[in-house]
Design a protein around this motif. Structure first.
Motif, short mmCIF file in Angstrom:
data_model
loop_
_atom_site.label_atom_id
_atom_site.label_comp_id
_atom_site.label_asym_id
_atom_site.label_seq_id
_atom_site.Cartn_x
_atom_site.Cartn_y
_atom_site.Cartn_z
N ARG A 1 -14.17 8.14 -16.10
CA ARG A 1 -14.50 9.55 -15.93
C ARG A 1 -13.91 10.10 -14.63
NH1 ARG A 1 -19.82 12.54 -17.53
NH2 ARG A 1 -19.71 10.87 -19.06
N HIS A 2 -14.04 9.29 -13.55
CA HIS A 2 -13.49 9.73 -12.27
C HIS A 2 -11.97 9.83 -12.35
CE1 HIS A 2 -13.35 10.48 -8.02
NE2 HIS A 2 -12.66 9.38 -7.76
N LEU A 3 -11.34 8.88 -13.06
CA LEU A 3 -9.89 8.93 -13.24
C LEU A 3 -9.49 10.24 -13.92
CD1 LEU A 3 -7.03 7.67 -13.36
CD2 LEU A 3 -7.71 6.56 -15.49
N GLY A 4 -10.22 10.62 -14.97
CA GLY A 4 -9.92 11.85 -15.68
C GLY A 4 -10.04 13.07 -14.80
N LYS B 1 0.84 -1.21 0.00
CA LYS B 1 0.00 0.00 0.00
C LYS B 1 0.87 1.25 0.00
CE LYS B 1 -3.83 2.28 2.39
NZ LYS B 1 -3.21 3.60 2.35
N SER B 2 1.94 1.22 0.79
CA SER B 2 2.84 2.37 0.85
C SER B 2 3.50 2.61 -0.50
CB SER B 2 3.91 2.13 1.92
OG SER B 2 4.86 3.16 1.91
N LEU B 3 3.88 1.52 -1.17
CA LEU B 3 4.51 1.64 -2.48
C LEU B 3 3.56 2.25 -3.49
CD1 LEU B 3 7.13 0.93 -4.05
CD2 LEU B 3 6.05 -1.24 -4.64
N ASN B 4 2.28 1.89 -3.39
CA ASN B 4 1.28 2.36 -4.35
C ASN B 4 0.63 3.68 -3.94
OD1 ASN B 4 1.62 0.18 -6.06
ND2 ASN B 4 0.17 -1.08 -4.92
N ASP B 5 0.87 4.12 -2.70
CA ASP B 5 0.21 5.30 -2.18
C ASP B 5 0.94 6.57 -2.63
OD1 ASP B 5 -2.15 5.41 -0.93
OD2 ASP B 5 -1.38 5.35 1.11
N LYS B 6 0.92 6.83 -3.90
CA LYS B 6 1.59 8.00 -4.46
C LYS B 6 0.55 8.84 -5.16
CE LYS B 6 5.68 5.17 -5.19
NZ LYS B 6 6.52 4.50 -6.17
N SER B 7 0.97 9.92 -5.73
CA SER B 7 0.03 10.74 -6.48
C SER B 7 -0.58 9.88 -7.58
CB SER B 7 0.73 11.95 -7.07
OG SER B 7 1.57 11.56 -8.14
N LEU B 8 -1.80 10.21 -7.96
CA LEU B 8 -2.51 9.39 -8.94
C LEU B 8 -1.75 9.32 -10.26
CD1 LEU B 8 -4.98 7.73 -9.66
CD2 LEU B 8 -6.14 9.84 -10.30
N THR C 1 -7.07 15.65 -13.51
CA THR C 1 -7.18 17.09 -13.79
C THR C 1 -6.83 17.91 -12.56
OG1 THR C 1 -8.88 16.72 -15.47
CG2 THR C 1 -8.74 18.93 -14.53
N THR C 2 -7.20 17.41 -11.37
CA THR C 2 -6.87 18.14 -10.13
C THR C 2 -5.37 18.16 -9.87
OG1 THR C 2 -7.08 16.19 -8.69
CG2 THR C 2 -9.09 17.48 -9.11
N GLU C 3 -4.63 17.25 -10.53
CA GLU C 3 -3.17 17.22 -10.40
C GLU C 3 -2.51 17.86 -11.61
OE1 GLU C 3 -1.64 13.32 -9.53
OE2 GLU C 3 -3.07 12.97 -7.90
#
Length: 336
Positions: A259-262, A224-231, A266-268
């Protein structure tokens, strides 16, 4: 290197390579020692550093079976938590399941898959790198072969080793057979360890359900820590492992809608298309430079429906065609 390359390798794996080389009576090149000495005990090894390490090994040792011998000398316990987690499973099938889930904790820029057929089961290893590819693939698969034997107390030998490379000389093929004590087939569609379906039920000699239960939460936390990065880094990481993935497939892996991924990207201040283009351009340039895949094969590996679609995308990325790019690199090195 790719700007968003978030891949890394556990320091245990890099040190296991050094230990294996020492156990073979070969010296670790000075440059390789410096690479390892420069990494903090608690850090993972960035892929760029790991590839520097591999180049040092390849340049210093000309043995055509170097990868096989390195893999055979690596011990499961040297891989830390993941190694112990595999060893304590009840049977080989469960150990392979854990390998499929937790191999990113070790990390080497490749992807494991289990492909089942009527007469056999293939534990496939799909590299997503060009640097020292054959050496690295053979090290990984030889290590897996060796651990399968050791974890089953020597009871089990794989049906064969399948290697996705042209066959070497007959003398070298014989050396492979002697070293591995199993059939080796070259020119396979994908590099893999071939097992019989019944082999998956073979009990492991170090099976310990209680130890396994204690290790698994820690492995889950590390994963989880390895994957817990910015999207955007998580998206890039998935595409780096499997460049052919579509937006829908990536969204599914991340348990969200396309759609949620997009919207989240966008917020990043990022977009899926831009990340995908950067990853695909990186691999396209690498593969064209290596010269081992034709345009049609590169198009398929990157998820394009045909060579024409790949050509249009490549022109958009670089301003030139794949053919012109390949011709240019024969004259001068690829630009940094």
């Amino acid at each position: 290197m790719l700007r968003r390359d978030s891949r890394s390798v556990t320091l245990n794996y890099s040190r296991a390579l050094a230990s294996a080389l020492n156990g073979m009576g070969k010296s670790l090149p000075c440059d390789a020692r410096n690479i390892l000495a420069d990494i903090d005990q608690h850090d993972r090894v960035p892929m760029e550093r790991q590839e520097q390490l591999w180049k040092c090994l390849a340049d210093s040792h000309s043995d055509p079976l170097l990868g096989i011998r390195l893999g055979q000398a690596i011990q499961a316990s040297q891989l830390g938590l993941v190694g112990y987690l595999l060893m304590t499973q009840e049977n080989l099938g469960q150990a392979i399941d854990q390998l499929l889930q937790y191999h990113p904790l070790v990390g080497e820029g490749g992807q494991f898959e289990l492909r089942r057929g009527a007469q056999h089961v293939d534990l496939c290893y799909l590299p997503n790198y060009v640097c020292c590819a054959q050496l690295r693939v053979e090290t990984v698969l030889a290590a897996c072969l060796t651990q399968i034997r050791e974890m089953t107390g020597g009871q089990l030998r794989a049906h064969s080793l399948q290697l996705a490379y042209p066959a070497p000389s007959l003398t070298t093929q014989h050396q492979y057979q002697q070293a591995l004590q199993t059939a080796v087939h070259f020119g396979a569609p994908v590099s893999a360890i071939r097992l019989r379906p019944e082999d998956l039920g073979t009990r492991l000699v170090a099976a310990d359900h209680q130890v396994m239960k204690r290790l698994k939460p820690e492995a889950d936390a590390l994963l989880k820590s390895l994957n817990d990065k910015s999207l955007q880094l998580r998206v890039a990481h998935l595409l780096q492992q499997e460049p052919q993935l579509t937006r829908e497939q990536v969204a599914s892996r991340l348990c969200m809608s396309p759609r949620h991924l997009g919207r989240k990207l966008t917020t990043e201040n990022a977009s899926f298309r831009a990340i995908q283009d950067e990853v695909r351009c990186h691999y396209a340039r690498q593969w064209l430079t290596a010269g081992k895949r034709n345009n049609s094969e590169i198009a398929a590996a990157l998820g394009y429906c045909d060579e024409s679609a790949f050509g249009k995308a490549f022109r958009r990325w670089t301003g030139t065609s794949p053919k012109a790019w390949r011709k240019a690199i024969l004259v001068e090195p690829e630009p940094a």
